[in-house]
Design an enzyme around this catalytic site. Structure first.
Site, mmCIF file in Angstrom:
data_model
loop_
_atom_site.group_PDB
_atom_site.id
_atom_site.type_symbol
_atom_site.label_atom_id
_atom_site.label_comp_id
_atom_site.label_asym_id
_atom_site.label_seq_id
_atom_site.Cartn_x
_atom_site.Cartn_y
_atom_site.Cartn_z
ATOM 1 C CB CYS A 258 -0.966 -0.043 1.171
ATOM 2 S SG CYS A 258 -2.431 1.002 0.938
ATOM 3 C CG HIS B 155 -3.393 -3.707 3.534
ATOM 4 N ND1 HIS B 155 -2.205 -3.441 4.171
ATOM 5 C CD2 HIS B 155 -3.802 -2.529 2.993
ATOM 6 C CE1 HIS B 155 -1.909 -2.162 4.030
ATOM 7 N NE2 HIS B 155 -2.856 -1.582 3.325
#
Length: 483
Positions: free
Chosen positions: A331, A428
């Site tokens: 991310c 994630h």
């Protein structure tokens, strides 16, 4: 008829989240339908829910303890700090505003209605709702407009159990002092107390329990000894990850970013007996003997990139690669690895473009729309299936995306350097998938041994048994009230 009770703390970090998870599992094992609820949480470690929103990671763990799917109603107000004085405010799973602390105090009264709406909707699905407070009701300077502790308890008309942390010392003063400073009406809402994190012979505190009861008039629900396996459960605070670093043969270094976010990627790795996950605090160099440097997510990528450079970690990272090491960015960490990060609308601060670390030939453009989604993916090198979630702003593209190492919903995802030693992605939670974790580590010389979800569920069972043994759950149910 649905009942409810609120667990509040005599201070921050007294173990409320873990206690609620343990009670949730214990009552679920009794056959009750349990729903966890926290009206207001503050955390950058969020979970994405199937209904398309985000909640605090602790409520997602509590939902797992209650054997139910996480839902945005479990945490209707989530504060995600972006600076020392401001935070993004999430209401019922969606972005509401970005406010400074003073402005948030003014906005709190209008957030009570959605918090109550979520609470009552959730109550319709459960036999008992376990409500977790935030911080401490003893912070009476925050009482006006409060939706996190006594303000919510009053609005929902629910009783309170106060929890103290004996590991910090002064627990009698914590409990008795809280009653002393509370307004009489708030103090009257507290129906009992419990002591958490005791080490040693519990009977040695019998006189302490008697003293607290005599000075407050509240019954004791018991003393909960220290739960040694707490570190095995997903952490909401990055400081709890640090305690899991062990002497595993495979060493992962994780620079602690100032606004680190969604670091649940570390939990399955730190649970592996052959893996050592070390959080590198600011001011310390990245270790020269790390096998993998993992740059985690960030709530403020551009400022955290400046923070990264200020520690000299960019120099350490280049040396790590020269020694043949590997790098993974997830991310915000993925965005940092690219050539540039462009924020034309000033989403993270002043509009502008900054240079990235230049380890991936990709560029990121920040855009105001937040991407929230649960995803199914495939690890392209081995075909391992995995699941995860995306929670980010920004779009990343460039030549190294042709070396994508994941497939998400049929489309290539992520990027890698031509030699494969630097990789990044937006997904994630991917390391919770056992086969992927094993394949990923094996390619780097590591080893995976556990079934993560099964192990986590077993720890929750043991936590539930621990709570059942040491706390008076019959009294807890008796003290709860219909809603």
């Amino acid at each position: 008829m649905t009942r409810a009770i609120m667990i509040q703390g005599a201070g921050s970090n007294v173990g409320k989240s873990m206690l609620v998870a343990g009670i949730a599992r214990a009552l679920t094992q009794r056959g009750l339908r349990v729903a966890p609820f926290k009206p207001q949480n503050m955390s950058n470690n969020a979970a994405v829910t199937a209904d398309g929103g985000e909640i605090g990671r602790a409520q997602a763990l509590q939902a797992m303890a209650a054997r139910r799917a996480p839902h945005t109603d479990m945490n209707p107000v989530l504060l995600k700090p972006e600076t020392d004085i401001g935070a993004q405010v999430i209401v019922q799973g969606q972005r509401f505003a970005t406010l400074k602390a003073r402005d948030y105090a003014k906005a709190k009264p209008q957030l009570l209605a959605p918090a109550l709406e979520s609470f009552h909707r959730l109550a319709g699905t459960a036999d008992i709702v376990l409500i977790e407070g935030a911080g401490s009701p003893a912070e009476i300077n925050l009482r006006a407009g409060d939706i996190a502790n006594m303000g919510f308890a009053e609005a929902a008309n629910v009783p309170v159990v106060l929890v103290g942390d004996i590991d910090r010392g002064g627990v009698i003063a914590q409990i008795v002092g809280t009653k002393t400073v509370l307004p009489a009406a708030d103090a009257a809402r507290i129906r009992g107390f419990a002591i958490n994190k005791f080490r040693g012979d519990v009977s040695l505190f019998d006189d302490g329990l008697t003293a607290i009861t005599e000075m407050t008039g509240w019954p004791s629900l018991g003393v909960l000894p220290w739960f040694d396996e707490a570190w095995r459960l997903p952490a909401e605070d990055v400081m709890d990850i640090r305690s899991t670093a062990r002497d595993g043969a495979f060493r992962i270094a994780v620079p602690r970013l100032a606004r680190i976010a969604n670091f649940d990627d570390l939990d399955p790795l730190s649970a592996e007996p052959g893996v050592s996950v070390e959080i590198i605090e600011p001011g310390r160099p990245l270790p020269g003997d790390a096998d993998l440097v993992l740059i985690p997510g960030s709530k403020s990528t551009i400022s955290d990139l400046a923070h990264f450079r200020a520690q000299g970690w960019d120099i350490d990272l280049a040396a790590h690669l020269r020694r043949g090491g590997h790098v993974l960015g997830i991310c915000g960490g993925y965005q940092m690895l690219g050539k540039t990060i462009d924020d034309p609308d000033g989403i993270e601060g002043a509009p502008g473009k900054v240079a990235g670390l230049g380890l991936l030939n990709v560029e990121t453009i920040m855009k105001p729309e937040k991407h929230l989604a649960l995803q199914q993916a495939t690890y392209r090198p081995t075909g391992a299936a995995l699941s995860g979630y995306e929670i980010h702003i920004g779009e990343t593209s460039g030549p190294d995306c042709t070396h994508a190492w994941l497939t998400v919903n049929g489309a290539r995802h992520g990027a890698a350097s031509p030699d494969g030693r630097v990789r990044g992605c937006y997904l994630h939670g991917l390391f919770a998938s056992d086969r992927f974790r094993a394949d990923f580590l094996a390619a780097l010389g590591g080893d995976a041994q556990i079934n993560y979800d099964t192990e986590t569920d077993a720890v929750l069972d043991r936590l539930g048994a621990h709570v059942t043994q040491h706390l008076d759950l019959d009294l807890l149910m008796e003290l709860s009230a219909p809603v």
